[in-house]
Design an enzyme around this catalytic site. Structure first.
Site, PDB file in Angstrom:
ATOM      1  N   SER A 166       0.869  -1.176   0.000  1.00  0.00           N
ATOM      2  CA  SER A 166       0.000   0.000   0.000  1.00  0.00           C
ATOM      3  C   SER A 166       0.904   1.223   0.000  1.00  0.00           C
ATOM      4  O   SER A 166       2.104   1.122   0.274  1.00  0.00           O
ATOM      5  CB  SER A 166      -0.836  -0.002   1.281  1.00  0.00           C
TER       6      SER A 166
ATOM      7  N   TYR B 104      -2.069  -1.819  10.332  1.00  0.00           N
ATOM      8  CA  TYR B 104      -2.049  -1.831   8.863  1.00  0.00           C
ATOM      9  C   TYR B 104      -0.642  -1.502   8.360  1.00  0.00           C
ATOM     10  O   TYR B 104      -0.127  -2.146   7.450  1.00  0.00           O
ATOM     11  CB  TYR B 104      -3.078  -0.825   8.343  1.00  0.00           C
TER      12      TYR B 104
HETATM   13  N1  LIG Z   1      -8.739   0.282  -1.341  1.00  0.00           N
HETATM   14  C1  LIG Z   1      -7.657   0.960  -1.041  1.00  0.00           C
HETATM   15  O1  LIG Z   1      -7.683   2.205  -0.944  1.00  0.00           O
HETATM   16  C2  LIG Z   1      -6.354   0.253  -0.817  1.00  0.00           C
HETATM   17  C3  LIG Z   1      -5.193   1.036  -0.720  1.00  0.00           C
HETATM   18  C4  LIG Z   1      -3.974   0.413  -0.532  1.00  0.00           C
HETATM   19  C5  LIG Z   1      -3.895  -0.968  -0.462  1.00  0.00           C
HETATM   20  N2  LIG Z   1      -5.037  -1.715  -0.553  1.00  0.00           N
HETATM   21  C6  LIG Z   1      -4.887  -3.171  -0.477  1.00  0.00           C
HETATM   22  O2  LIG Z   1      -5.397  -3.745  -1.668  1.00  0.00           O
HETATM   23  C7  LIG Z   1      -5.810  -5.094  -1.410  1.00  0.00           C
HETATM   24  C8  LIG Z   1      -7.195  -5.321  -1.965  1.00  0.00           C
HETATM   25  O3  LIG Z   1      -8.111  -4.572  -1.193  1.00  0.00           O
HETATM   26  P1  LIG Z   1      -9.434  -3.877  -1.766  1.00  0.00           P
HETATM   27  O4  LIG Z   1      -9.279  -2.432  -1.543  1.00  0.00           O
HETATM   28  O5  LIG Z   1      -9.741  -4.397  -3.120  1.00  0.00           O
HETATM   29  O6  LIG Z   1     -10.477  -4.366  -0.662  1.00  0.00           O
HETATM   30  P2  LIG Z   1     -11.807  -5.230  -0.694  1.00  0.00           P
HETATM   31  O7  LIG Z   1     -12.279  -5.247   0.705  1.00  0.00           O
HETATM   32  O8  LIG Z   1     -12.752  -4.715  -1.727  1.00  0.00           O
HETATM   33  O9  LIG Z   1     -11.291  -6.689  -1.121  1.00  0.00           O
HETATM   34  C9  LIG Z   1     -10.497  -7.479  -0.254  1.00  0.00           C
HETATM   35  C10 LIG Z   1     -10.951  -8.933  -0.371  1.00  0.00           C
HETATM   36  O10 LIG Z   1     -10.108  -9.736   0.486  1.00  0.00           O
HETATM   37  C11 LIG Z   1     -10.968 -10.701   1.118  1.00  0.00           C
HETATM   38  N3  LIG Z   1     -10.355 -11.187   2.362  1.00  0.00           N
HETATM   39  C12 LIG Z   1     -10.292 -10.542   3.545  1.00  0.00           C
HETATM   40  N4  LIG Z   1      -9.718 -11.317   4.466  1.00  0.00           N
HETATM   41  C13 LIG Z   1      -9.413 -12.490   3.855  1.00  0.00           C
HETATM   42  C14 LIG Z   1      -8.800 -13.694   4.310  1.00  0.00           C
HETATM   43  N5  LIG Z   1      -8.414 -13.855   5.564  1.00  0.00           N
HETATM   44  N6  LIG Z   1      -8.633 -14.688   3.403  1.00  0.00           N
HETATM   45  C15 LIG Z   1      -9.057 -14.555   2.117  1.00  0.00           C
HETATM   46  N7  LIG Z   1      -9.651 -13.445   1.648  1.00  0.00           N
HETATM   47  C16 LIG Z   1      -9.828 -12.416   2.506  1.00  0.00           C
HETATM   48  C17 LIG Z   1     -12.246  -9.920   1.396  1.00  0.00           C
HETATM   49  O11 LIG Z   1     -13.342 -10.781   1.684  1.00  0.00           O
HETATM   50  C18 LIG Z   1     -12.396  -9.146   0.100  1.00  0.00           C
HETATM   51  O12 LIG Z   1     -13.106  -9.888  -0.856  1.00  0.00           O
HETATM   52  C19 LIG Z   1      -5.690  -5.272   0.104  1.00  0.00           C
HETATM   53  O13 LIG Z   1      -4.478  -5.932   0.400  1.00  0.00           O
HETATM   54  C20 LIG Z   1      -5.664  -3.855   0.625  1.00  0.00           C
HETATM   55  O14 LIG Z   1      -5.017  -3.757   1.870  1.00  0.00           O
HETATM   56  C21 LIG Z   1      -6.254  -1.139  -0.739  1.00  0.00           C
END
Ligand SMILES: NC(=O)c1ccc[n+]([C@@H]2O[C@H](COP(=O)([O-])OP(=O)(O)OC[C@H]3O[C@@H](n4cnc5c(N)ncnc54)[C@H](O)[C@@H]3O)[C@@H](O)[C@H]2O)c1
Length: 300
Positions: free
Chosen positions: A142, A155
């Site tokens: 991230s 985080y």
């Molecule tokens: N959205 C943002 O602004 C952002 C920014 C930086 C990094 N990220 C990272 O990007 C990645 C994707 O996140 P996103 O924003 O698409 O979120 P999201 O919540 O839309 O998707 C994340 C998915 O991971 C699944 N998940 C959660 N815990 C789990 C587990 N223990 N085992 C298997 N699956 C699991 C959830 O059910 C969900 O479907 C994550 O690693 C998040 O930390 C997101």
């Protein structure tokens, strides 16, 4: 990796956000997909969305923090698809708490998914990827793996950890002259369900009376944690589909450190120029974001 056609890609967290959109974009490119997700309902929804692309799709319900479940995955994927070429360790959760208020359970749960989930996925698949002529591991850190803000210590530990782990692995693969390409992904603010899911798990503490909480940085007064989650999604400069396209475009260019979104570039730059004072400059990025709320659509 220049072409995804006929490759086999494993994606964790494939039921929502960037994981789902990576699955769709890879399927459009002709890749076969192994979807891994903890939530059966959203996993089924993603599988349904992939039906029209005429590629191989398999579904795997698992918790990335559960080492045994992740270590059993490569055999299942290979049995289903014959091989594995790409692994996207994407699953993640949002959580917010001060260091003082955080509990042992918060740390265990958060790092189990954010850090150990990525380590498990990488270690389980690496021996299999090394057997392929061309392979990639894509680990999602991230922008919060590059700079720190208050109330995000768990985080941050997860995401800084993923970055260190991934960069070290990348150097090991380079020194070995390995076929395995290693990418670290640093998204900025992307419009996904991550804050909603955190709320559902009771991991986003949010007091509407205290407007110094996370959601206020987006310039909105949310009244409930669910509303804050929705605002997080709506206020993002780019959506999950654009983010997925950016990630895949960078993999094709072999750009190993992938920043996603103009805010990610801004935070990264500010952190490098002002490593001590960046925290005081972040409000200016938020101000610019309010003036120019959306990134330009990605032309591809
Ligand atoms: N959205 C943002 O602004 C952002 C920014 C930086 C990094 N990220 C990272 O990007 C990645 C994707 O996140 P996103 O924003 O698409 O979120 P999201 O919540 O839309 O998707 C994340 C998915 O991971 C699944 N998940 C959660 N815990 C789990 C587990 N223990 N085992 C298997 N699956 C699991 C959830 O059910 C969900 O479907 C994550 O690693 C998040 O930390 C997101």
């Amino acid at each position: 990796m220049k072409d995804f056609k006929n490759k086999v890609a494993v994606i964790t967290g494939a039921g929502s956000g960037m994981g789902r959109e990576l699955a769709i974009e890879l399927a459009k490119s002709g890749a076969n997909i192994a979807l891994a997700e903890i939530d059966e309902t959203t996993l089924d929804e993603t599988a349904e969305l992939l039906k029209k692309y005429n590629v191989g799709v398999s579904k795997h319900i698992l918790d990335v923090g559960n080492k045994e479940e992740v270590y059993n995955l490569p055999d299942k994927v290979i049995e289903e698809h014959g091989s594995v070429d790409m692994v996207f360790n994407n699953a993640g959760v949002g959580l917010a708490s001060s260091v003082e208020d955080s509990t042992d359970e918060d740390w265990e749960w958060g790092l189990g998914i954010l850090l150990h989930g990525v380590i498990n996925g990488t270690r389980a698949f690496l021996p299999h990827l090394k057997k392929r002529p061309e392979a990639a591991i894509v680990n999602t850190s991230s922008i919060f793996g590059l700079l720190s803000v208050p109330n995000q210590s768990i985080y941050h530990v997860g995401k800084y950890g993923v970055r260190g782990f991934t960069e070290s692995l990348a150097l090991e693969m380079k020194m070995e002259k390995s076929n395995v390409e290693v990418y670290s992904v640093h998204p900025g603010h992307i419009g996904t369900n991550i804050a909603n899911i955190g709320a559902r798990n009771g991991k986003f503490e949010f007091d509407p009376e205290k407007q110094d909480d996370g959601p206020n940085i987006f310039g909105s007064k949310a009244k409930t944690v669910e509303e804050a989650g929705q605002l997080f999604k709506d206020k993002a400069p780019i959506n999950a589909n654009t983010a997925a396209k950016i990630i895949l475009k960078n993999i094709k260019k072999k750009n190993k450190r992938i920043l996603v979104g103009s805010d990610a570039y801004a935070y990264d730059l500010i952190q490098r120029i002002f490593p001590k004072w960046y925290i005081y400059l972040l409000p200016f990025v938020f101000l610019i974001r309010r003036l120019f709320p959306k990134d330009k659509p990605l032309n591809r």
